[in-house]
Design an enzyme around this catalytic site. Structure first.
Site, PDB file in Angstrom:
ATOM      1  CE  LYS A  96      -2.103  -1.121   3.848  1.00 10.46           C
ATOM      2  NZ  LYS A  96      -1.449  -2.408   4.112  1.00 10.46           N
ATOM      3  NE  ARG A 143      -3.760   2.020  11.230  1.00 12.89           N
ATOM      4  CZ  ARG A 143      -2.832   1.489  10.453  1.00 12.89           C
ATOM      5  NH1 ARG A 143      -3.021   0.299   9.933  1.00 12.89           N
ATOM      6  NH2 ARG A 143      -1.713   2.140  10.192  1.00 12.89           N
ATOM      7  NE  ARG A 184       8.018  -4.216   5.725  1.00 12.06           N
ATOM      8  CZ  ARG A 184       6.763  -3.793   5.836  1.00 12.06           C
ATOM      9  NH1 ARG A 184       6.154  -3.259   4.788  1.00 12.06           N
ATOM     10  NH2 ARG A 184       6.111  -3.924   6.970  1.00 12.06           N
ATOM     11  NE  ARG A 217       8.528  -2.073   9.966  1.00  9.89           N
ATOM     12  CZ  ARG A 217       7.362  -1.542   9.600  1.00  9.89           C
ATOM     13  NH1 ARG A 217       7.188  -0.257   9.628  1.00  9.89           N
ATOM     14  NH2 ARG A 217       6.365  -2.319   9.220  1.00  9.89           N
ATOM     15  NE  ARG A 256       2.153  -5.247  11.222  1.00 10.08           N
ATOM     16  CZ  ARG A 256       2.947  -4.873  10.222  1.00 10.08           C
ATOM     17  NH1 ARG A 256       4.075  -5.529   9.999  1.00 10.08           N
ATOM     18  NH2 ARG A 256       2.632  -3.853   9.449  1.00 10.08           N
TER      19      ARG A 256
END
Length: 211
Positions: free
Chosen positions: A14, A89, A124, A157, A168
């Site tokens: 996104k 959200r 990532r 992260r 998540r």
């Protein structure tokens, strides 16, 4: 005028697509996180409210977030449109945005399987300096472990650890995914199958937007 939001699980791309479209259409991407930091720094009334909550370790409620978004989209650089990042959200936030008169032309839902997301996020890497994002196989930096943009050492992260990703995804499916039906009922939802390639996914999105 092009007012957009992107839906999709964490790691669907996104932010990457928003950045490309923001540049292509010359419209700002409005991040709620950036807005909160800016309001706190500027010492605005909403910023002071947010700071007291953040300092107390509490989440900033919709009653603070939504007026902040409304103030931001009323600024001159949003006259030709904007991309909202980080809100809504939940259905409750979407309803509050509607009450505040904040509307959208398209809601782009990037459809990606959970297995692909798990693969993508564990690989990532992000730059703690400038925020640039890379992937060990999908979008590697020119020099391994080093940011192409500012030269800082890249990090993984905590959000991208396997157990965190599972949590998540669970939150996304229970709280955010219902927004697809909410916006479909309003005729705004545009589903885009994630092709696995940034450029090819972007081409589909740009076609939907008529660009």
């Amino acid at each position: 005028m092009m007012k957009l939001i992107f839906l999709g699980p964490p790691g669907a791309g996104k932010g990457t697509q928003a950045a490309i479209i923001s540049k292509a259409l010359s419209i700002p991407t409005i991040s709620t996180g950036d807005m909160l930091r800016a309001a706190v720094k500027a010492g605005t009334e909403l910023g002071k409210q947010a700071k007291s909550l953040i300092d107390a370790g509490k989440l900033v409620p919709d009653a603070v977030i939504i007026p902040m978004v409304a103030q931001r989209v009323a600024q001159d650089d949003c006259q030709n449109g904007y991309i909202l990042d980080g809100v809504p959200r939940t259905i409750a936030q979407a309803e509050e945005l509607e009450k505040a008169g904040i509307t959208f032309d398209h809601v782009i839902s990037i459809e990606t399987d959970d297995a692909v997301i798990r693969d993508r996020l564990t690989g990532r890497r992000v730059c703690p300096g400038c925020g640039a994002t890379f992937h060990v196989t999908g979008n590697p930096p020119r020099t391994e472990g080093v940011c192409d943009v500012c030269g800082e050492k890249l990090i993984q992260r905590k959000d991208d650890a396997a157990d965190t990703i599972a949590h998540r995804l669970e939150i996304y499916h229970s709280e955010t995914e219902p927004l697809k039906e909410f916006y479909a009922e309003r005729g705004l939802l545009r589903a885009v199958k994630d092709t696995g390639g940034i450029d090819s996914t972007n081409a589909i999105i740009m076609d939907i937007l008529g660009k």
